[in-house]
Design a protein around this motif. Structure first.
Motif, PDB file in Angstrom:
ATOM      1  N   GLY A  55     -36.358  53.509  -6.283  1.00  0.00           N
ATOM      2  CA  GLY A  55     -35.646  54.757  -6.496  1.00  0.00           C
ATOM      3  C   GLY A  55     -36.586  55.818  -7.019  1.00  0.00           C
ATOM      4  O   GLY A  55     -37.783  55.801  -6.725  1.00  0.00           O
ATOM      5  N   LEU A  56     -36.046  56.730  -7.824  1.00  0.00           N
ATOM      6  CA  LEU A  56     -36.850  57.807  -8.410  1.00  0.00           C
ATOM      7  C   LEU A  56     -36.504  57.954  -9.879  1.00  0.00           C
ATOM      8  O   LEU A  56     -35.407  57.592 -10.324  1.00  0.00           O
ATOM      9  CB  LEU A  56     -36.592  59.140  -7.698  1.00  0.00           C
ATOM     10  N   ALA A  57     -37.442  58.545 -10.632  1.00  0.00           N
ATOM     11  CA  ALA A  57     -37.196  58.860 -12.036  1.00  0.00           C
ATOM     12  C   ALA A  57     -37.910  60.155 -12.395  1.00  0.00           C
ATOM     13  O   ALA A  57     -39.123  60.266 -12.218  1.00  0.00           O
ATOM     14  CB  ALA A  57     -37.672  57.721 -12.940  1.00  0.00           C
ATOM     15  N   ALA A  58     -37.146  61.119 -12.858  1.00  0.00           N
ATOM     16  CA  ALA A  58     -37.690  62.396 -13.340  1.00  0.00           C
ATOM     17  C   ALA A  58     -36.675  62.942 -14.334  1.00  0.00           C
ATOM     18  O   ALA A  58     -35.755  63.685 -13.961  1.00  0.00           O
ATOM     19  CB  ALA A  58     -37.936  63.368 -12.198  1.00  0.00           C
ATOM     20  N   SER A  59     -36.829  62.558 -15.586  1.00  0.00           N
ATOM     21  CA  SER A  59     -35.806  62.863 -16.580  1.00  0.00           C
ATOM     22  C   SER A  59     -35.606  64.358 -16.788  1.00  0.00           C
ATOM     23  O   SER A  59     -34.497  64.810 -17.091  1.00  0.00           O
ATOM     24  CB  SER A  59     -36.156  62.186 -17.906  1.00  0.00           C
ATOM     25  N   HIS A  64     -32.664  59.574 -11.951  1.00  0.00           N
ATOM     26  CA  HIS A  64     -32.950  58.239 -12.494  1.00  0.00           C
ATOM     27  C   HIS A  64     -32.248  57.164 -11.670  1.00  0.00           C
ATOM     28  O   HIS A  64     -31.052  57.256 -11.408  1.00  0.00           O
ATOM     29  CB  HIS A  64     -32.483  58.122 -13.944  1.00  0.00           C
ATOM     30  N   THR A  65     -33.012  56.147 -11.272  1.00  0.00           N
ATOM     31  CA  THR A  65     -32.479  54.967 -10.602  1.00  0.00           C
ATOM     32  C   THR A  65     -32.679  53.762 -11.517  1.00  0.00           C
ATOM     33  O   THR A  65     -33.823  53.410 -11.813  1.00  0.00           O
ATOM     34  CB  THR A  65     -33.191  54.715  -9.258  1.00  0.00           C
ATOM     35  N   PRO A  66     -31.606  53.130 -11.993  1.00  0.00           N
ATOM     36  CA  PRO A  66     -31.757  52.012 -12.935  1.00  0.00           C
ATOM     37  C   PRO A  66     -32.415  50.794 -12.292  1.00  0.00           C
ATOM     38  O   PRO A  66     -32.216  50.511 -11.104  1.00  0.00           O
ATOM     39  CB  PRO A  66     -30.307  51.696 -13.329  1.00  0.00           C
ATOM     40  N   ASP A  88     -40.232  57.289 -15.633  1.00  0.00           N
ATOM     41  CA  ASP A  88     -40.801  58.543 -16.117  1.00  0.00           C
ATOM     42  C   ASP A  88     -41.511  58.231 -17.430  1.00  0.00           C
ATOM     43  O   ASP A  88     -40.856  57.917 -18.426  1.00  0.00           O
ATOM     44  CB  ASP A  88     -39.695  59.567 -16.334  1.00  0.00           C
ATOM     45  N   PRO A  89     -42.845  58.277 -17.463  1.00  0.00           N
ATOM     46  CA  PRO A  89     -43.575  57.910 -18.686  1.00  0.00           C
ATOM     47  C   PRO A  89     -43.310  58.830 -19.874  1.00  0.00           C
ATOM     48  O   PRO A  89     -43.743  58.523 -20.990  1.00  0.00           O
ATOM     49  CB  PRO A  89     -45.052  57.994 -18.259  1.00  0.00           C
ATOM     50  N   LEU A  90     -42.599  59.936 -19.660  1.00  0.00           N
ATOM     51  CA  LEU A  90     -42.213  60.794 -20.774  1.00  0.00           C
ATOM     52  C   LEU A  90     -40.974  60.283 -21.495  1.00  0.00           C
ATOM     53  O   LEU A  90     -40.658  60.757 -22.595  1.00  0.00           O
ATOM     54  CB  LEU A  90     -41.966  62.228 -20.285  1.00  0.00           C
ATOM     55  N   ASP A  91     -40.260  59.326 -20.899  1.00  0.00           N
ATOM     56  CA  ASP A  91     -39.097  58.746 -21.569  1.00  0.00           C
ATOM     57  C   ASP A  91     -39.544  57.994 -22.823  1.00  0.00           C
ATOM     58  O   ASP A  91     -40.532  57.247 -22.790  1.00  0.00           O
ATOM     59  CB  ASP A  91     -38.371  57.767 -20.640  1.00  0.00           C
ATOM     60  N   VAL A  92     -38.808  58.156 -23.900  1.00  0.00           N
ATOM     61  CA  VAL A  92     -39.191  57.478 -25.146  1.00  0.00           C
ATOM     62  C   VAL A  92     -39.071  55.961 -25.008  1.00  0.00           C
ATOM     63  O   VAL A  92     -39.741  55.214 -25.731  1.00  0.00           O
ATOM     64  CB  VAL A  92     -38.333  57.975 -26.333  1.00  0.00           C
TER      65      VAL A  92
END
Length: 282
Positions: A55-59, A64-66, A88-92
């Motif tokens: 999927g994709l992730a860009a917060s 977001h794809t779980p 997204d490596p910016l996610d905490v």
């Protein structure tokens, strides 16, 4: 064997409002619902033996794809699949997401800096890269253009992967779309770094760019580092194969052209072996 190294299974709801707001006007259609049944149909139609799916992730854009969805999708699909997580490596909580993916047996990570707005060259992410390297995870980068006005193109240029490769030479990396429209830059990075590859997905969407990209790859001697990817559901694998092969029919007078053997070698590349990914059929 045909390996599709670039296929998506994210659902319309995974996009937030990003696709409807910024992508539908550019592509002229809403994002489709991708079911395991549809996935199997298009992969079988094209003779794909193994498909890498993510999927994709860009917060920053609500995309977001779980991991759980990708795992369930792959379990339901009859096509032999290799699951990649999208982080997204910016996610905490990126460490928790990555640990979950490793426990689920995922083999790589899809990264989307152009939309998530993280700078791949920052040393803030060296720990992320080290963990990926230690766990033999492949990084598959979206490289190149985006229709999103909020996207940052400077974070989507192949030379950012060059810097990551300099510091993490053992990390397997794949630049999606040959970094379009910077395919020549991508070819130079491919020649320089042993563990960096590129997929050719969407190269056919702008035939002149695709033609030049593959001719340049021939001249730079990096054709063996090019991998087939369909970018499904933007294209079915069958259409992707047809249009990729069509690039080898183009001629511009006496100028160099794309060799048929170049295209066929890409289609039948042993991608799993190159990326050190176990064959899910075994």
């Amino acid at each position: 064997m045909i390996v599709d190294v670039h296929s998506h299974n994210l659902q319309p709801e995974h996009w937030g409002d990003e696709h409807k707001t910024n992508w539908e006007p550019a592509y002229g259609q809403p994002y489709p619902t991708v079911t395991p049944e549809l996935f199997d149909t298009v992969m079988t139609e094209a003779g794909v033996d193994v498909a890498v799916v993510f999927g994709l992730a860009a917060s920053a854009r609500g995309v977001h794809t779980p991991n759980s969805f990708v795992a369930q999708f792959c379990a339901e699909a009859k096509t032999p699949t290799v699951a990649f997580t999208a982080i997204d490596p910016l996610d905490v909580n990126w460490r928790d997401q990555l640990e979950e993916a490793i426990e689920l047996g995922f083999r790589g990570i899809k990264l989307y800096p152009v939309l998530s707005l993280f700078d791949p060259m920052s040393r803030d992410f060296d720990e992320f890269y080290r963990i990926a390297t230690r766990n033999n995870l492949v990084l598959l980068w979206h490289m190149g253009a985006t229709p999103s006005p909020q996207g940052r193109l400077s974070l989507s240029q192949p030379l950012v992967v060059e810097e990551v490769a300099r510091r993490h030479p053992d990390l397997k990396q794949v630049m999606a779309h040959m970094g379009h429209p910077w395919q020549r830059d991508a070819n130079v990075v491919l020649r320089k770094h042993a563990n960096v590859y590129a997929d050719v997905s969407a190269s056919w969407s702008r035939p002149m760019d695709g033609y030049l990209a593959l001719v340049h790859a021939q001249e730079w001697g990096v054709v063996p580092k090019l991998l087939f990817g369909s970018d499904f559901p933007l294209w079915t694998p069958a259409i992707a194969l047809e249009r990729l092969r069509a690039l080898a029919t183009l001629r511009a007078g006496d100028l160099p052209h794309v060799l048929e053997e170049t295209v066929e070698s890409i289609i039948h590349r042993d991608t799993l072996a190159l990326l050190n990914i176990p064959d899910p059929r075994n």
